[in-house]
Design an enzyme around this catalytic site. Sequence first.
Site, PDB file in Angstrom:
ATOM      1  N   SER A 148       0.861  -1.190   0.000  1.00 44.88           N
ATOM      2  CA  SER A 148       0.000   0.000   0.000  1.00 44.88           C
ATOM      3  C   SER A 148       0.895   1.236   0.000  1.00 44.88           C
ATOM      4  CB  SER A 148      -0.859  -0.012   1.269  1.00 44.88           C
ATOM      5  OG  SER A 148      -1.458   1.256   1.495  1.00 44.88           O
ATOM      6  N   TYR A 161      -1.835  -1.334  10.203  1.00 42.87           N
ATOM      7  CA  TYR A 161      -1.857  -1.394   8.736  1.00 42.87           C
ATOM      8  C   TYR A 161      -0.515  -0.930   8.167  1.00 42.87           C
ATOM      9  CZ  TYR A 161      -3.899  -1.190   4.049  1.00 42.87           C
ATOM     10  OH  TYR A 161      -4.183  -1.411   2.707  1.00 42.87           O
TER      11      TYR A 161
HETATM   12  P1  NAD Z   1     -11.396  -5.839   0.346  1.00 42.22           P
HETATM   13  O1  NAD Z   1     -11.695  -5.776   1.812  1.00 42.22           O
HETATM   14  O2  NAD Z   1     -12.371  -5.254  -0.592  1.00 42.22           O
HETATM   15  O3  NAD Z   1     -11.031  -7.312  -0.060  1.00 42.22           O
HETATM   16  C1  NAD Z   1     -10.077  -7.995   0.691  1.00 42.22           C
HETATM   17  C2  NAD Z   1     -10.210  -9.445   0.422  1.00 42.22           C
HETATM   18  O4  NAD Z   1      -9.404 -10.156   1.374  1.00 42.22           O
HETATM   19  C3  NAD Z   1     -11.635  -9.924   0.595  1.00 42.22           C
HETATM   20  O5  NAD Z   1     -11.928 -10.875  -0.410  1.00 42.22           O
HETATM   21  C4  NAD Z   1     -11.600 -10.545   1.981  1.00 42.22           C
HETATM   22  O6  NAD Z   1     -12.582 -11.534   2.141  1.00 42.22           O
HETATM   23  C5  NAD Z   1     -10.203 -11.140   1.971  1.00 42.22           C
HETATM   24  N1  NAD Z   1      -9.735 -11.453   3.303  1.00 42.22           N
HETATM   25  C6  NAD Z   1      -9.645 -10.641   4.382  1.00 42.22           C
HETATM   26  N2  NAD Z   1      -9.186 -11.345   5.431  1.00 42.22           N
HETATM   27  C7  NAD Z   1      -8.985 -12.613   5.014  1.00 42.22           C
HETATM   28  C8  NAD Z   1      -8.502 -13.789   5.618  1.00 42.22           C
HETATM   29  N3  NAD Z   1      -8.175 -13.846   6.911  1.00 42.22           N
HETATM   30  N4  NAD Z   1      -8.398 -14.922   4.860  1.00 42.22           N
HETATM   31  C9  NAD Z   1      -8.754 -14.897   3.565  1.00 42.22           C
HETATM   32  N5  NAD Z   1      -9.208 -13.818   2.925  1.00 42.22           N
HETATM   33  C10 NAD Z   1      -9.323 -12.683   3.657  1.00 42.22           C
HETATM   34  O7  NAD Z   1      -9.980  -5.134   0.160  1.00 42.22           O
HETATM   35  P2  NAD Z   1      -9.322  -4.505  -1.144  1.00 42.22           P
HETATM   36  O8  NAD Z   1      -9.506  -3.047  -1.052  1.00 42.22           O
HETATM   37  O9  NAD Z   1      -9.744  -5.237  -2.357  1.00 42.22           O
HETATM   38  O10 NAD Z   1      -7.783  -4.783  -0.810  1.00 42.22           O
HETATM   39  C11 NAD Z   1      -7.039  -5.837  -1.375  1.00 42.22           C
HETATM   40  C12 NAD Z   1      -5.592  -5.678  -0.949  1.00 42.22           C
HETATM   41  O11 NAD Z   1      -5.088  -4.428  -1.441  1.00 42.22           O
HETATM   42  C13 NAD Z   1      -5.423  -5.631   0.570  1.00 42.22           C
HETATM   43  O12 NAD Z   1      -4.227  -6.260   0.923  1.00 42.22           O
HETATM   44  C14 NAD Z   1      -5.335  -4.146   0.864  1.00 42.22           C
HETATM   45  O13 NAD Z   1      -4.650  -3.862   2.045  1.00 42.22           O
HETATM   46  C15 NAD Z   1      -4.598  -3.664  -0.377  1.00 42.22           C
HETATM   47  N6  NAD Z   1      -4.835  -2.232  -0.642  1.00 42.22           N
HETATM   48  C16 NAD Z   1      -6.079  -1.772  -0.982  1.00 42.22           C
HETATM   49  C17 NAD Z   1      -6.245  -0.424  -1.238  1.00 42.22           C
HETATM   50  C18 NAD Z   1      -7.577   0.133  -1.663  1.00 42.22           C
HETATM   51  O14 NAD Z   1      -7.668   1.339  -1.852  1.00 42.22           O
HETATM   52  N7  NAD Z   1      -8.632  -0.640  -1.814  1.00 42.22           N
HETATM   53  C19 NAD Z   1      -5.182   0.456  -1.136  1.00 42.22           C
HETATM   54  C20 NAD Z   1      -3.935  -0.055  -0.770  1.00 42.22           C
HETATM   55  C21 NAD Z   1      -3.778  -1.401  -0.545  1.00 42.22           C
END
Ligand code: NAD
Length: 256
Positions: A148, A161
């Site tokens: 991130s 985080y």
């Molecule tokens: P989201 O919450 O929409 O999806 C996350 C996914 O991870 C979901 O499918 C959830 O069910 C799964 N998950 C969570 N805990 C779990 C566990 N213990 N076991 C198995 N699956 C699990 O999140 P997102 O926004 O799609 O983020 C995806 C990745 O990208 C994450 O690592 C997040 O930190 C990173 N990220 C997202 C953003 C953003 O703006 N959305 C920005 C920076 C980084």
Amino acid sequence: MSVLDRFRLDGRVALITGGSKGLGECMAQGLAEAGANVAITSRHLDECRATAERIAQATGREVLPLQGDVTNEADVQATVAATLERFGQIDILINNAGTNVRDATLELSVEDWQRVLDVNLTGCFLYAKAVLPHMVARKYGRIINMSSIFGVVGFPARSPYTASKGGLLNMTRTWALEFAKDGITVNAICPGPFDTPMNRPLKNNPEAYQAFVSRIPMGRWGQLEELASVAVFLASDASSYITGAAILVDGGWTAQ
Ligand code: NAD
């Protein structure tokens, strides 16, 4: 081979954790569009099945839905074994599953601190440990860790985080060095804000949403396809000489 052919993933197999929604879903779709068969994991099998069916229909590729919690080593091993049983190989691992707790440091419970580290950091380690022996044996692999912008810069009320995403970035560099001679590249993607279920609390709060927009030089949140194309690049032979890198996909947030 033409330069565009180097982005194709025909014959490749990807395993994406947390692939049922959000960025994981959009990367699964992107990799399948580029020709890969994909296994996606989620703690919720019904949701995972629905996503797998939708992507398979849209792309004509095979998409295998698997139930598993990334913090549970038995689940990790079972989902890796099921992917190998179905497809015979794993070329690409995307450590995508992640979670967030937005409490101020002094209000944060030790349980929440630990949970975020377990999912965002230990989960990635467990999957790499399960998949890397197969990649080493085949002398080929692509690992993509979802870090991130908060792995690169700090932000108030994001202690676990930022700790987990910063740790994941440096673990990416360590794995890149450890497996550089094995035909395996290990890279990280550092997204800025994208509209996914994880960010709904920000998206639904006009003040918080604008506060984020005002920090982004491009003046807008990212769109999902702007992330999927970066994942395809890092998963493909187009990025064959890149390892240990962090690709910022953040509209300029960290350029300031
Ligand atoms: P989201 O919450 O929409 O999806 C996350 C996914 O991870 C979901 O499918 C959830 O069910 C799964 N998950 C969570 N805990 C779990 C566990 N213990 N076991 C198995 N699956 C699990 O999140 P997102 O926004 O799609 O983020 C995806 C990745 O990208 C994450 O690592 C997040 O930190 C990173 N990220 C997202 C953003 C953003 O703006 N959305 C920005 C920076 C980084």
